[in-house]
Design a protein around this motif. Structure first.
Motif, PDB file in Angstrom:
ATOM      1  N   SER A  74       0.846  -1.193   0.000  1.00  0.00           N
ATOM      2  CA  SER A  74       0.000   0.000   0.000  1.00  0.00           C
ATOM      3  C   SER A  74       0.880   1.241   0.000  1.00  0.00           C
ATOM      4  O   SER A  74       2.089   1.187   0.267  1.00  0.00           O
ATOM      5  N   LEU A  75       0.256   2.404  -0.262  1.00  0.00           N
ATOM      6  CA  LEU A  75       0.996   3.655  -0.228  1.00  0.00           C
ATOM      7  C   LEU A  75       1.536   3.939   1.168  1.00  0.00           C
ATOM      8  O   LEU A  75       2.628   4.485   1.328  1.00  0.00           O
ATOM      9  N   THR A  76       0.772   3.536   2.186  1.00  0.00           N
ATOM     10  CA  THR A  76       1.231   3.727   3.565  1.00  0.00           C
ATOM     11  C   THR A  76       2.498   2.916   3.819  1.00  0.00           C
ATOM     12  O   THR A  76       3.461   3.401   4.427  1.00  0.00           O
ATOM     13  N   THR A  77       2.504   1.681   3.330  1.00  0.00           N
ATOM     14  CA  THR A  77       3.677   0.818   3.490  1.00  0.00           C
ATOM     15  C   THR A  77       4.873   1.390   2.736  1.00  0.00           C
ATOM     16  O   THR A  77       6.001   1.407   3.245  1.00  0.00           O
ATOM     17  N   LEU A  78       4.641   1.871   1.524  1.00  0.00           N
ATOM     18  CA  LEU A  78       5.732   2.452   0.739  1.00  0.00           C
ATOM     19  C   LEU A  78       6.284   3.699   1.419  1.00  0.00           C
ATOM     20  O   LEU A  78       7.495   3.946   1.388  1.00  0.00           O
ATOM     21  N   GLN A  79       5.429   4.481   2.056  1.00  0.00           N
ATOM     22  CA  GLN A  79       5.891   5.662   2.762  1.00  0.00           C
ATOM     23  C   GLN A  79       6.757   5.280   3.961  1.00  0.00           C
ATOM     24  O   GLN A  79       7.782   5.920   4.240  1.00  0.00           O
ATOM     25  N   LEU A  80       6.358   4.216   4.679  1.00  0.00           N
ATOM     26  CA  LEU A  80       7.177   3.724   5.791  1.00  0.00           C
ATOM     27  C   LEU A  80       8.563   3.296   5.300  1.00  0.00           C
ATOM     28  O   LEU A  80       9.585   3.610   5.928  1.00  0.00           O
ATOM     29  N   LEU A  81       8.584   2.593   4.183  1.00  0.00           N
ATOM     30  CA  LEU A  81       9.858   2.126   3.620  1.00  0.00           C
ATOM     31  C   LEU A  81      10.710   3.294   3.150  1.00  0.00           C
ATOM     32  O   LEU A  81      11.927   3.322   3.371  1.00  0.00           O
TER      33      LEU A  81
END
Length: 218
Positions: A74-81
């Motif tokens: 998800s975009l949230t996961t990509l932002q965390l990464l």
């Protein structure tokens, strides 16, 4: 009785690339591209999967799925990464958006070029060239034709690795302190940082394919 393995079997078993590998359906392309970028950035920074899991709060299993292109983050996961790796979130899409180039050089249309020390009767034909690309490697393929004997032969020394494939004629080729007799069908693969070049032209005309590979950063 089982046939004993030779050195070529060992080398083949240690190769990490599968030249015949195919990707799954088109829906996996973006996930694979993202996963490769995540893994690349993580390794560049010397971070283990466990370290990245701690920094992001994601599980090791989830990170493994992302890096292998087995899930769509998800975009949230990509932002965390992106935050954990200190890179823009758009950098994860780089390989997906890049245009892959190919160069087709027809017979006889290679670009004739000169290398330092080239002698009369020694022709170097560049068969194609790709600039900066996703692989991080530059490759220069040459067709080298030797048609006249010379009293002095050039000795080259440069970054990267080089492969020669003998097509016609016979040449004694020097690499460092060794000399290799090359005949049609023979291959010589070597570290190009050592002095190398034709030591003696045994049978003319001689032609061989030379492929030089080196990192883009060099």
């Amino acid at each position: 009785m089982a046939k004993p393995k030779d050195d070529s079997d060992t080398v083949a078993n240690n190769l990490s690339q599968d030249p015949h590998r195919v990707r799954d359906g088109a829906e996996k392309v973006l996930e694979v591209a993202i996963g490769r970028e995540v893994r690349s950035f993580r390794r560049q920074q010397g971070i283990t999967v466990a370290d990245l899991a701690t920094l992001t709060g994601l599980s090791i299993g989830m990170l493994s799925k992302i890096e292998n292109g087995n899930t769509s983050p998800s975009l949230t996961t990509l932002q965390l990464l992106a935050n954990a790796l200190s890179v823009p979130i758009t950098s994860f899409f780089r390989r997906f958006e890049e245009t892959r180039e190919a160069v087709h050089t027809r017979s006889g249309e290679g670009v004739e070029t000169e290398r330092a020390g080239t002698r009369a009767g020694h022709q170097y034909q560049l068969l194609g060239h790709l600039g900066a690309n996703a692989s991080g490697v530059l490759v220069e393929p040459y067709m080298i034709s030797l048609t006249e004997k010379s009293d002095v032969f050039p000795t080259f020394q440069h970054d990267g690795v080089e492969m020669l494939y003998m097509l016609e004629g016979e040449v004694d080729y020097r690499h460092g302190d060794k000399v290799f007799p090359l005949k049609p069908g023979d291959t010589l693969f070597f570290d190009a940082d050592a002095p190398h070049g034709p030591e003696q032209l045994i049978k003319l005309p001689a032609r061989y394919l030379s492929i030089i590979s080196y990192p883009q950063s060099s």
